[in-house]
Design a protein around this motif. Sequence first.
Motif, PDB file in Angstrom:
ATOM      1  N   LYS A 192      26.990 -15.189   0.190  1.00  0.00           N
ATOM      2  CA  LYS A 192      27.995 -14.146   0.344  1.00  0.00           C
ATOM      3  C   LYS A 192      28.415 -13.990   1.810  1.00  0.00           C
ATOM      4  CE  LYS A 192      27.018 -11.353  -3.762  1.00  0.00           C
ATOM      5  NZ  LYS A 192      28.418 -11.394  -4.255  1.00  0.00           N
ATOM      6  N   SER A 193      27.496 -14.208   2.728  1.00  0.00           N
ATOM      7  CA  SER A 193      27.867 -14.134   4.147  1.00  0.00           C
ATOM      8  C   SER A 193      28.849 -15.236   4.515  1.00  0.00           C
ATOM      9  CB  SER A 193      26.597 -14.244   5.015  1.00  0.00           C
ATOM     10  OG  SER A 193      25.712 -13.182   4.753  1.00  0.00           O
ATOM     11  N   GLU A 194      28.635 -16.437   3.945  1.00  0.00           N
ATOM     12  CA  GLU A 194      29.604 -17.523   4.187  1.00  0.00           C
ATOM     13  C   GLU A 194      30.973 -17.178   3.626  1.00  0.00           C
ATOM     14  OE1 GLU A 194      27.748 -20.849   2.387  1.00  0.00           O
ATOM     15  OE2 GLU A 194      26.364 -21.234   4.060  1.00  0.00           O
ATOM     16  N   VAL A 195      30.962 -16.524   2.454  1.00  0.00           N
ATOM     17  CA  VAL A 195      32.246 -16.107   1.865  1.00  0.00           C
ATOM     18  C   VAL A 195      32.928 -15.083   2.763  1.00  0.00           C
ATOM     19  CG1 VAL A 195      33.312 -14.938  -0.093  1.00  0.00           C
ATOM     20  CG2 VAL A 195      31.507 -16.620  -0.488  1.00  0.00           C
ATOM     21  N   VAL A 196      32.139 -14.122   3.304  1.00  0.00           N
ATOM     22  CA  VAL A 196      32.705 -13.123   4.212  1.00  0.00           C
ATOM     23  C   VAL A 196      33.324 -13.794   5.416  1.00  0.00           C
ATOM     24  CG1 VAL A 196      32.119 -11.216   5.756  1.00  0.00           C
ATOM     25  CG2 VAL A 196      31.196 -11.269   3.426  1.00  0.00           C
ATOM     26  N   ARG A 197      32.611 -14.793   5.975  1.00  0.00           N
ATOM     27  CA  ARG A 197      33.127 -15.481   7.167  1.00  0.00           C
ATOM     28  C   ARG A 197      34.458 -16.177   6.877  1.00  0.00           C
ATOM     29  NH1 ARG A 197      32.278 -20.561   8.495  1.00  0.00           N
ATOM     30  NH2 ARG A 197      30.498 -20.745   7.083  1.00  0.00           N
ATOM     31  N   ARG A 198      34.587 -16.726   5.648  1.00  0.00           N
ATOM     32  CA  ARG A 198      35.839 -17.405   5.300  1.00  0.00           C
ATOM     33  C   ARG A 198      36.967 -16.417   4.995  1.00  0.00           C
ATOM     34  NH1 ARG A 198      32.356 -20.653   2.041  1.00  0.00           N
ATOM     35  NH2 ARG A 198      33.155 -19.559   0.198  1.00  0.00           N
ATOM     36  N   LEU A 199      36.588 -15.279   4.380  1.00  0.00           N
ATOM     37  CA  LEU A 199      37.626 -14.341   3.957  1.00  0.00           C
ATOM     38  C   LEU A 199      38.092 -13.408   5.066  1.00  0.00           C
ATOM     39  CD1 LEU A 199      36.310 -13.215   0.439  1.00  0.00           C
ATOM     40  CD2 LEU A 199      38.238 -14.726   0.928  1.00  0.00           C
TER      41      LEU A 199
ATOM     42  N   ALA B  53      38.792  -8.073   0.648  1.00  0.00           N
ATOM     43  CA  ALA B  53      37.863  -8.916  -0.124  1.00  0.00           C
ATOM     44  C   ALA B  53      36.580  -9.162   0.657  1.00  0.00           C
ATOM     45  CB  ALA B  53      38.533 -10.247  -0.481  1.00  0.00           C
ATOM     46  N   ALA B  54      36.707  -9.338   1.975  1.00  0.00           N
ATOM     47  CA  ALA B  54      35.515  -9.544   2.796  1.00  0.00           C
ATOM     48  C   ALA B  54      34.626  -8.311   2.779  1.00  0.00           C
ATOM     49  CB  ALA B  54      35.923  -9.900   4.230  1.00  0.00           C
ATOM     50  N   LEU B  55      35.272  -7.104   2.849  1.00  0.00           N
ATOM     51  CA  LEU B  55      34.475  -5.874   2.807  1.00  0.00           C
ATOM     52  C   LEU B  55      33.793  -5.711   1.452  1.00  0.00           C
ATOM     53  CD1 LEU B  55      36.856  -3.391   4.692  1.00  0.00           C
ATOM     54  CD2 LEU B  55      34.715  -4.414   5.514  1.00  0.00           C
ATOM     55  N   ALA B  56      34.450  -6.160   0.388  1.00  0.00           N
ATOM     56  CA  ALA B  56      33.816  -6.093  -0.932  1.00  0.00           C
ATOM     57  C   ALA B  56      32.572  -6.965  -0.988  1.00  0.00           C
ATOM     58  CB  ALA B  56      34.813  -6.520  -2.012  1.00  0.00           C
ATOM     59  N   GLN B  57      32.653  -8.135  -0.369  1.00  0.00           N
ATOM     60  CA  GLN B  57      31.478  -9.006  -0.309  1.00  0.00           C
ATOM     61  C   GLN B  57      30.375  -8.383   0.549  1.00  0.00           C
ATOM     62  OE1 GLN B  57      30.900 -11.758  -2.010  1.00  0.00           O
ATOM     63  NE2 GLN B  57      32.898 -11.648  -3.029  1.00  0.00           N
ATOM     64  N   VAL B  58      30.751  -7.713   1.632  1.00  0.00           N
ATOM     65  CA  VAL B  58      29.757  -7.030   2.469  1.00  0.00           C
ATOM     66  C   VAL B  58      29.049  -5.939   1.660  1.00  0.00           C
ATOM     67  CG1 VAL B  58      29.445  -5.525   4.468  1.00  0.00           C
ATOM     68  CG2 VAL B  58      30.908  -7.551   4.643  1.00  0.00           C
TER      69      VAL B  58
END
Length: 386
Positions: A211-218, A225-230
């Motif tokens: 999920k951190s990798e997804v945040v970095r990409r988003l 969307a990044a905040l949702a992953q956080v």
Amino acid sequence: MADTRWGRTVAVLRRRQEDRGPSGLSLLPWLLMGLGALSHLISGDAANPWIGGLGLLAFNSLYIAIVMRAFHERTREAPLTWGLLAALAALTFGLAAGYGREWLLLFPLLGLAVGAVVRRGRLLRRISLPLVVAVAAVTFWRDGWNSFGIVYGTFISVMVTATILALDETVRQLRATREELARTAVEKERLRFSRDLHDLLGHTLSVIVVKSEVVRRLAPHDLDAALAQVADIESVGRQALTEIREAVTGYREGSLTTELDRARDALSTAGIEPVVRRSGPLLQPQTEALLSWVVRESTTNAVRHSGASRCVIDLTGGADRVRLTVTDDGRGPADGVPGSGLRGLRERVAAAGGTLESGPAPQGGFRVAAELPTETPDPHEGEAPE
């Protein structure tokens, strides 16, 4: 503080004394029974007092040597101890037959020495019965029916001494066995906890990393969307703390439905299409808990190592057995060897009467297959309480 330290010191000393058990010193006070023979020598009534005095000195020396050797297994079974016991028996019969009277009290002392060396089994019966018969013959010859108490005292000396010392030896062996079982239970609990911790943290950290990798990409393109992953990372972290606390207290029971939902989320986040199929009757909590670990470990490996695009979790249950397979279309472990998590799970599944296999799938990819009886024992049953 001083009282506490003193209490601990006393407890340690008492424990050491219990571990050592009784010693030969406990049988030395019975030598006072020989004072009658000494008094007979001093009174001047005994014929050949010098022979009697040397005989009494030799008797005491042999008795002390035997009882001091009788409380150590290695020396008790040594040929020298048996030779000393035979010499003591010959000397006792010689002195009792030659002097009679107070010298007959040496027979119960001989019985104590025999009981200390020969503690149990057929050998005790083979030695004690002929000994008592021989004592009866000598004492009746020297003192008539008045010597019945000597015969009875000799028999009691042999049997009571042998019984008490054999019982003490058995108790110390049982104590040692109990301590060994306690150590084994502690090691078993330590192993269980390390496995649980590995499975818990391995899965959780893998999800957090993905999920951190997804945040970095988003983050540069879609902040919402990044905040949702956080927020998901925060939720996973809080759930991990709860699970670790439950694992520490030993009361964690995995919910298979919850674990399947987490597996879907972890696989989707890693870009792997999850396919979950479940059929069959409801399962016992212990069976669900064990299958939850299999799902967790298998999906964690798929997220970490597989590079797969699709992962199928298939659970089918019957009247007697339930089967779970987790198959992905990836490459599996880099070296083809399952990790420590799967090895630990294989042991736990085997302990519950099931099987777990892992390796390349027939159509390619990697597969983990677990089969369990529908009724599995409690994994914590029989563990030592804290």
